[in-house]
Design an enzyme around this catalytic site. Structure first.
Site, PDB file in Angstrom:
ATOM      1  N   TYR A 188       0.826  -1.204   0.000  1.00 12.37           N
ATOM      2  CA  TYR A 188       0.000   0.000   0.000  1.00 12.37           C
ATOM      3  C   TYR A 188       0.864   1.260   0.000  1.00 12.37           C
ATOM      4  O   TYR A 188       0.588   2.216  -0.747  1.00 12.37           O
ATOM      5  CB  TYR A 188      -0.902  -0.031   1.232  1.00 12.37           C
ATOM      6  N   LYS A 229       0.837   4.107  -2.918  1.00  9.58           N
ATOM      7  CA  LYS A 229       0.436   5.479  -2.619  1.00  9.58           C
ATOM      8  C   LYS A 229       1.580   6.469  -2.831  1.00  9.58           C
ATOM      9  O   LYS A 229       1.337   7.644  -3.162  1.00  9.58           O
ATOM     10  CB  LYS A 229      -0.095   5.567  -1.192  1.00  9.58           C
TER      11      LYS A 229
END
Length: 228
Positions: free
Chosen positions: A156, A160
């Site tokens: 993640y 991001k």
């Protein structure tokens, strides 16, 4: 002219709050999500007198991304803003993370930003080449994990962080034909975060909920506006 906005992942959480906020400001909203939650968000907008259409699909799918943009243009008359919000997590320490857990998060959270952006950009560039003035806006969704890293979220965090870099490049490339881009790193209580942050997200006695997703949406509506 009524602005037309695509919000991805608008069936729940922050995306839903964004969609409702755009509609409250008079925008027509394309509500994207994978399931029935998209219908529920659109129905709520219509019940409040707003305009919304539903587009269900995987934003990381190339053909669907093209269709998503076409939905805005054909059903609502154009496209003025794109809010890339859809995302998911598959938390795992790196030594235990599977290839599928890595691939899925990068696919949805990073490629799922690129695909709608790519097709929207093609639409806006074509408009510009035809001599039509373009005042388009894109708001991408990064995270504190993408800015600083987060233990147990290597997939993640990488995705991001990629959103930030993608936004910087796209801003440099697309400004020449009237498209301005920003990325935000919001913090809010959503189905994706409510378990992780349960203790820090309690509603204070004052009645103001600092982790309400609706707190983020006024900024996003402003960033997507022609005045921004």
């Amino acid at each position: 002219m009524q602005r037309v906005v695509i919000v991805t992942g608008a069936g729940q959480g922050i995306g839903r709050a964004h969609a409702l906020a755009f509609a409250a400001e008079g925008a027509a909203v394309v509500v994207n999500d994978m399931g029935e939650s998209a219908d529920e968000t659109a129905a709520e907008i219509r019940a409040q007198g707003g305009t919304a259409v539903v587009s269900k699909g995987d934003v990381s799918d190339w053909q669907y991304g093209e269709q998503l943009v076409k939905t805005a243009v054909t059903e609502l008359g154009g496209l003025h803003a794109l809010v890339n919000n859809a995302g998911l997590v598959r938390d795992r320490m790196l030594v235990n993370m599977s290839e599928d857990e890595w691939d899925l998060v990068v696919k949805v959270d990073l490629k799922g930003h690129f695909v709608p952006l790519r097709h929207a950009a093609a639409y806006w560039r074509a408009q510009s080449k035809e001599g039509t003035p373009v005042a388009a806006r894109v708001v991408n969704t990064s995270s504190g994990a993408g800015l600083m890293g987060s233990v147990g979220q290597g997939n993640y965090s990488a995705a991001k962080a990629g959103v930030v870099a993608l936004t910087q490049v796209a801003a440099a490339e697309m400004g020449r034909f009237g498209v301005l881009l920003n990325a935000i790193a919001p913090a809010a209580r959503t189905p994706m975060t409510e378990t992780v942050f349960a203790e820090t997200m309690a509603r204070p006695e004052s009645g103001f909920d600092p982790m309400d997703p609706a707190n983020v949406s006024p900024l996003v509506v402003w960033l997507a506006s022609e005045d921004c």
